[in-house]
Design a protein around this motif. Structure first.
Motif, short mmCIF file in Angstrom:
data_model
loop_
_atom_site.label_atom_id
_atom_site.label_comp_id
_atom_site.label_asym_id
_atom_site.label_seq_id
_atom_site.Cartn_x
_atom_site.Cartn_y
_atom_site.Cartn_z
N THR A 209 0.83 -1.20 0.00
CA THR A 209 0.00 0.00 0.00
C THR A 209 0.86 1.26 0.00
OG1 THR A 209 -1.56 -1.25 1.35
CG2 THR A 209 -1.98 1.09 1.13
N MET A 214 -0.70 2.37 -4.54
CA MET A 214 -1.32 3.69 -4.46
C MET A 214 -0.73 4.68 -5.46
SD MET A 214 -3.87 3.88 -2.53
CE MET A 214 -4.72 2.89 -1.30
N HIS A 219 -7.67 4.26 -9.23
CA HIS A 219 -7.71 3.21 -8.21
C HIS A 219 -9.15 2.69 -8.08
CE1 HIS A 219 -3.99 5.36 -7.11
NE2 HIS A 219 -3.57 4.16 -6.80
N ALA A 221 -11.54 -0.17 -6.26
CA ALA A 221 -11.58 -1.06 -5.10
C ALA A 221 -12.78 -1.97 -5.17
CB ALA A 221 -11.62 -0.25 -3.80
N SER A 250 -13.22 -0.33 1.68
CA SER A 250 -13.32 0.35 0.38
C SER A 250 -14.28 1.53 0.42
CB SER A 250 -13.79 -0.64 -0.68
OG SER A 250 -12.91 -1.71 -0.81
N VAL A 259 -9.72 6.31 -2.74
CA VAL A 259 -9.87 5.51 -3.96
C VAL A 259 -10.84 6.22 -4.88
CG1 VAL A 259 -9.36 3.34 -2.79
CG2 VAL A 259 -11.73 4.07 -3.05
N ASP A 260 -10.74 5.93 -6.18
CA ASP A 260 -11.56 6.64 -7.16
C ASP A 260 -12.94 6.06 -7.33
OD1 ASP A 260 -9.52 8.58 -8.10
OD2 ASP A 260 -8.47 6.77 -8.70
#
Length: 299
Positions: A209, A214, A219, A221, A250, A259-260
């Motif tokens: 990570t 990252m 990204h 999840a 997540s 995260v995107d």
């Protein structure tokens, strides 16, 4: 015909002989406790149908699911010294590696392949948690670097499915050195202007990570995945405070911008295909013809 020899003795042998019955025919859902038949779970991409819980997925199954028609070409990884430090704790490290290889049928935790995803050529790597917790050692580091440089040389997007407990302690500083090495490989993709997508699965922790997991352009999840550097229990013991509900999961990380997107497993292939075509500025082929990126054009 001898009745004792031809009838009684074979029946006794059949009772004493252990039958080759497959283990784990039924798998228990960690959330609901429901028992799911293993074939039903595999057919549903290792997602429990009733609860939607995402179980761990084997590396080969990941690649089969990602690429068109399940067809892809394996990329060999460089061979490394299996036990560079001659490490031993309760057992010899070399024995642990042998057991992991016998259990999984793999040389180490990372498997690499390339093929087409909805017509666009793509390079992918998968960390398999079943191999010593997907830990990052010299072999895994070499595999990831090889995968990224292969994507650069072929001019393809690169996607990495991450599942790891962190660095492999039996390799000490040699394991930690893989963090900057993989970071340099990420920069090679950047210079070639090729996209790097990361799919964070359960769990993604530790030094992984803190490095390549990252550093992606996007990204993604999976639902409910544990993602973080140190585990929640370690953090609670350190700060002596109760962590928020769902911390390091997540959905929590998405809400806090780490995260995107959170994407169910059944939609990940389509999401990667959309992103790859968008980043590479390629139109979808009308008749399934592979769109082969050209390195010079991508640069």
């Amino acid at each position: 015909m001898n009745w004792l020899t031809n009838v009684v003795r074979p029946k006794i042998k059949s009772l004493l002989t252990k039958k080759d019955t497959p283990e784990n025919l039924w798998i228990k859902c960690p959330e609901t406790g429901e028992m799911v038949f293993h074939r039903d779970l595999e057919a549903n991409l290792y997602v429990v149908p009733s609860s939607g819980h995402h179980m761990r997925m084997p590396a080969k199954a990941r690649l089969d699911t990602l690429f068109d028609r399940g067809e892809w070409t394996a990329i060999p990884s460089p061979t490394v010294t299996p036990d560079p430090l001659k490490f031993r704790d309760e057992r010899r490290y070399v024995d642990r590696i042998k057991d992991a290889r016998a259990k999984t049928g793999k040389d180490d935790a990372v498997q690499i392949g390339f093929g087409t995803v909805e017509g666009l050529v793509l390079t992918a790597a998968v960390q398999d948690f079943e191999f010593m917790g997907g830990s990052l050692g010299m072999a895994a580091g070499e595999a990831i670097v090889t995968a990224m440089l292969t994507a650069r040389d072929r001019g393809t997007p690169f996607v990495l499915f991450v599942a790891s407990g962190g660095a492999r302690m039996q390799e000490g500083i040699l394991s930690l050195m893989q963090m900057p090495r993989t970071t340099v490989a990420v920069q090679a993709l950047r210079r070639a202007k090729l996209p790097y997508f990361v799919v964070l699965t359960n769990p993604t922790t530790g030094g992984v990570t803190a490095s390549y997991a990252m550093l992606g352009d996007v990204h993604i999840a999976e639902p409910g995945a544990l993602i973080g550097f140190a585990g929640p229990r370690v953090i609670e013991q350190t700060i002596r405070e109760k962590l928020p509900e769902g911390f390091q999961r997540s959905e929590y990380l998405f809400d806090h911008g780490m995260v995107d997107m959170v994407v169910p497993r059944h939609q990940i292939r389509g999401t990667i295909a959309n992103l790859a075509h968008l980043f590479m500025k390629k139109d979808r082929p009308k008749h399934g013809t592979a769109v082969v990126p050209v390195a010079d054009e991508a640069a």
